[in-house]
Scaffold this motif. Structure first.
Motif, mmCIF file in Angstrom:
data_model
loop_
_atom_site.group_PDB
_atom_site.id
_atom_site.type_symbol
_atom_site.label_atom_id
_atom_site.label_comp_id
_atom_site.label_asym_id
_atom_site.label_seq_id
_atom_site.Cartn_x
_atom_site.Cartn_y
_atom_site.Cartn_z
ATOM 1 N N GLU A 35 48.445 20.138 59.111
ATOM 2 C CA GLU A 35 49.063 20.857 59.942
ATOM 3 C C GLU A 35 48.872 22.402 59.907
ATOM 4 O O GLU A 35 49.427 23.258 60.380
ATOM 5 C CB GLU A 35 50.546 20.654 59.542
ATOM 6 N N GLY A 36 47.990 22.748 58.983
ATOM 7 C CA GLY A 36 47.517 24.450 58.791
ATOM 8 C C GLY A 36 48.640 24.831 57.839
ATOM 9 O O GLY A 36 48.354 26.194 57.886
ATOM 10 N N LYS A 37 49.483 24.180 57.537
ATOM 11 C CA LYS A 37 50.598 24.980 56.540
ATOM 12 C C LYS A 37 49.875 25.561 55.425
ATOM 13 O O LYS A 37 50.785 26.553 54.634
ATOM 14 C CB LYS A 37 51.840 24.118 56.287
ATOM 15 N N ILE A 38 48.904 25.099 54.874
ATOM 16 C CA ILE A 38 48.361 25.378 53.579
ATOM 17 C C ILE A 38 47.694 27.206 53.897
ATOM 18 O O ILE A 38 47.726 27.876 52.954
ATOM 19 C CB ILE A 38 46.967 25.028 53.215
ATOM 20 N N TYR A 39 47.382 27.604 54.953
ATOM 21 C CA TYR A 39 47.158 29.011 55.406
ATOM 22 C C TYR A 39 48.138 30.063 54.886
ATOM 23 O O TYR A 39 48.278 30.872 54.558
ATOM 24 C CB TYR A 39 46.718 28.951 56.873
ATOM 25 N N VAL A 40 49.785 29.382 55.381
ATOM 26 C CA VAL A 40 50.677 30.034 55.203
ATOM 27 C C VAL A 40 50.846 30.477 53.750
ATOM 28 O O VAL A 40 51.285 31.715 53.292
ATOM 29 C CB VAL A 40 52.164 29.345 55.697
ATOM 30 N N VAL A 41 50.538 29.236 52.808
ATOM 31 C CA VAL A 41 50.696 29.643 51.238
ATOM 32 C C VAL A 41 49.667 30.529 50.973
ATOM 33 O O VAL A 41 50.096 31.497 50.195
ATOM 34 C CB VAL A 41 50.413 28.144 50.764
ATOM 35 N N LYS B 6 35.716 54.104 31.524
ATOM 36 C CA LYS B 6 35.001 55.106 32.248
ATOM 37 C C LYS B 6 34.476 54.661 33.483
ATOM 38 O O LYS B 6 34.672 55.325 34.324
ATOM 39 C CB LYS B 6 33.829 55.484 31.120
ATOM 40 N N VAL B 7 34.228 53.366 33.696
ATOM 41 C CA VAL B 7 33.581 52.916 34.929
ATOM 42 C C VAL B 7 34.401 52.496 35.957
ATOM 43 O O VAL B 7 35.489 52.143 35.218
ATOM 44 C CB VAL B 7 32.166 52.278 34.815
ATOM 45 N N TYR B 8 34.163 52.149 37.129
ATOM 46 C CA TYR B 8 35.209 51.729 38.203
ATOM 47 C C TYR B 8 34.561 50.476 38.892
ATOM 48 O O TYR B 8 35.636 49.589 39.262
ATOM 49 C CB TYR B 8 35.338 53.056 38.988
ATOM 50 N N TRP B 9 33.422 50.142 38.523
ATOM 51 C CA TRP B 9 32.925 49.088 39.658
ATOM 52 C C TRP B 9 33.621 47.774 39.465
ATOM 53 O O TRP B 9 33.537 46.856 40.353
ATOM 54 C CB TRP B 9 31.247 48.978 39.559
ATOM 55 N N TRP B 10 34.091 47.587 38.326
ATOM 56 C CA TRP B 10 34.663 46.225 38.047
ATOM 57 C C TRP B 10 35.996 45.881 38.439
ATOM 58 O O TRP B 10 36.509 44.756 38.526
ATOM 59 C CB TRP B 10 34.577 46.147 36.429
ATOM 60 N N LYS B 11 36.630 46.955 39.016
ATOM 61 C CA LYS B 11 37.939 46.787 39.485
ATOM 62 C C LYS B 11 37.919 46.113 40.823
ATOM 63 O O LYS B 11 38.620 45.121 41.074
ATOM 64 C CB LYS B 11 38.563 48.021 39.604
ATOM 65 N N PRO B 12 37.079 46.747 41.925
ATOM 66 C CA PRO B 12 37.009 45.925 43.096
ATOM 67 C C PRO B 12 36.503 44.522 42.828
ATOM 68 O O PRO B 12 36.835 43.545 43.654
ATOM 69 C CB PRO B 12 36.029 46.863 43.850
ATOM 70 N N LEU B 13 35.600 44.277 41.770
ATOM 71 C CA LEU B 13 34.799 43.102 41.445
ATOM 72 C C LEU B 13 36.246 42.110 41.161
ATOM 73 O O LEU B 13 36.088 41.001 41.558
ATOM 74 C CB LEU B 13 34.033 43.154 40.413
ATOM 75 N N THR B 14 37.373 42.673 40.482
ATOM 76 C CA THR B 14 38.363 41.735 39.986
ATOM 77 C C THR B 14 39.167 41.255 41.410
ATOM 78 O O THR B 14 39.423 40.324 41.324
ATOM 79 C CB THR B 14 39.221 42.716 38.970
ATOM 80 N N VAL B 15 39.208 42.347 42.017
ATOM 81 C CA VAL B 15 40.039 42.064 43.400
ATOM 82 C C VAL B 15 39.335 40.881 44.016
ATOM 83 O O VAL B 15 39.970 39.972 44.582
ATOM 84 C CB VAL B 15 40.185 43.371 44.304
ATOM 85 N N ILE B 16 37.950 41.092 44.315
ATOM 86 C CA ILE B 16 37.395 40.101 45.025
ATOM 87 C C ILE B 16 37.258 38.928 44.469
ATOM 88 O O ILE B 16 37.834 37.674 44.994
ATOM 89 C CB ILE B 16 35.575 40.466 45.327
ATOM 90 N N LEU B 17 37.153 38.757 43.063
ATOM 91 C CA LEU B 17 37.204 37.318 42.437
ATOM 92 C C LEU B 17 38.436 36.969 42.566
ATOM 93 O O LEU B 17 38.676 35.555 42.792
ATOM 94 C CB LEU B 17 36.692 37.885 40.933
ATOM 95 N N LEU B 18 39.299 37.392 42.305
ATOM 96 C CA LEU B 18 40.724 36.920 42.398
ATOM 97 C C LEU B 18 41.111 36.374 43.789
ATOM 98 O O LEU B 18 41.793 35.344 44.139
ATOM 99 C CB LEU B 18 41.846 37.910 41.918
ATOM 100 N N ILE B 19 40.663 37.155 44.643
ATOM 101 C CA ILE B 19 41.146 36.769 46.231
ATOM 102 C C ILE B 19 40.402 35.331 46.506
ATOM 103 O O ILE B 19 40.661 34.471 47.108
ATOM 104 C CB ILE B 19 40.601 37.818 47.271
ATOM 105 N N THR B 21 39.659 33.337 44.431
ATOM 106 C CA THR B 21 40.107 32.286 43.590
ATOM 107 C C THR B 21 41.151 31.528 44.457
ATOM 108 O O THR B 21 41.540 30.293 44.544
ATOM 109 C CB THR B 21 40.743 32.755 42.195
ATOM 110 N N VAL B 22 42.153 32.476 44.772
ATOM 111 C CA VAL B 22 43.145 32.047 45.807
ATOM 112 C C VAL B 22 42.612 31.317 46.866
ATOM 113 O O VAL B 22 43.209 29.863 47.023
ATOM 114 C CB VAL B 22 44.075 33.031 46.140
ATOM 115 N N ILE B 23 41.911 31.729 47.772
ATOM 116 C CA ILE B 23 41.305 31.231 48.921
ATOM 117 C C ILE B 23 40.566 29.818 48.703
ATOM 118 O O ILE B 23 40.834 28.786 49.141
ATOM 119 C CB ILE B 23 40.480 32.021 49.933
#
Lengths: 74, 224
Positions: A35-41, B6-19, B21-23
């Motif tokens: 149903e595509g609801k996973i995208y909401v999550v 001192k350095v910055y580059w790993w912060k955007p890397l963290t963001v990318i990796l966690l996004i 991870t979720v997707i």
């Protein structure tokens, strides 16, 4: 010989089918996904994650400003 | 640590990796396992907490040793803040594990050897914070804290990696089995799991560097 190979093939594929059937019997949230609801999550979790990152980046910037102020004072 | 501050580059890397991870964690195909069902995806969120904790504690011991050999208070600051973040990871790991266990093992706390051992380990580390808080002098605090930290780590390793394996445990990879058998971590999970571990660990380092910078700013103000 041919017969044995055929038999083996038949056995192999019926085994595969059995494995596939036993795997698809495990209940997963297929409907929910369909149903595509996973995208909401995902959207909600990403939004929260974005908020956390926003705060982290802002705090980083604030810290850098303060560190610079202390450097300048020296 | 100094490099990470001192350095910055790993912060955007963290963001990318966690996004990712979720997707990836929610969308990629996961093995269809009985009992676990869809909750196998918690793997990408619960287990990295423990990886993160172990990595934080390891770095903390490293800086404790470095403090003891150089007597430079900066290293003590690193060690103490890394322990704080490690405990945060550990508490999150326990709570997320209890929520997961409630669905898969039937109850949030089943006195699983690994559950008990991780609580004991966290209590040992909480005692470190109390010990440090009870001492006034900075060098005194740093020296006793560093020695305690090394002993705490020496207890943590058998508690989490040896003792649970000597008895039966509900956790996969215990009770005599190697931790990453092919049945409990297949290649579909791996391509999300390893980036997830890196991402969550870097998030821990990120928070730790902020705490370190904040604490050193505070020290500056105290000395003025």
């Amino acid at each position: 010989m041919n017969k044995i190979i055929r038999l083996l093939f038949f056995f192999f594929f019926s085994c595969l089918q059995l494995i596939a059937r036993s795997q698809s019997q495990v209940e997963m949230a297929d409907n929910f996904r369909g149903e595509g609801k996973i995208y909401v999550v995902i959207m909600v979790v990403l939004l929260l994650l974005g908020g956390i990152f926003f705060i982290l980046f802002r705090f980083d910037r604030r810290l850098s400003q303060l560190e610079k102020q202390i450097e300048d004072k020296k | 640590m100094k490099y990470l501050i001192k350095v910055y580059w790993w912060k955007p890397l963290t963001v990318i990796l966690l996004i990712y991870t979720v997707i990836g964690g929610f969308l990629m195909s996961a093995p269809r396992l009985p009992i676990l069902n869809e909750t196998i995806r918690i793997l990408h969120f619960h287990v990295p907490m423990w990886f993160g904790m172990i990595i934080m504690f390891t770095f903390s011991v490293f800086y404790s040793l470095k403090y003891l050999s150089t007597k430079n208070l900066v290293y003590d600051l690193y060690a103490s803040q890394l322990v704080n973040i490690g405990i945060m990871f550990g508490v999150l790991g326990i709570i997320s594990g209890m929520i997961w266990a409630n669905f898969t093992w039937g109850e949030p706390w089943s006195n699983d050897p690994k559950q008990n051992a991780s609580v004991v380990a966290l209590l040992i580390y909480l005692a470190l914070i109390i010990l440090r808080g009870s001492l006034q002098d900075d060098h005194h605090k740093a020296r006793i804290g560093a020695v305690y930290n090394i002993f705490a780590f020496a207890v943590l390793i058998p508690l989490l990696f040896v003792l649970p394996r000597m008895t039966d445990s509900l956790h996969p990879g215990n009770g005599g089995n190697p931790a990453f058998g092919q049945y409990d971590l297949d290649s579909d999970l791996r391509i999300v799991f390893y980036p997830a571990v890196l991402g969550w660990t870097l998030l821990g380092f990120w928070i730790a560097t902020q705490q370190i910078r904040l604490a050193s700013l505070q020290k500056h103000l105290d000395y003025e």
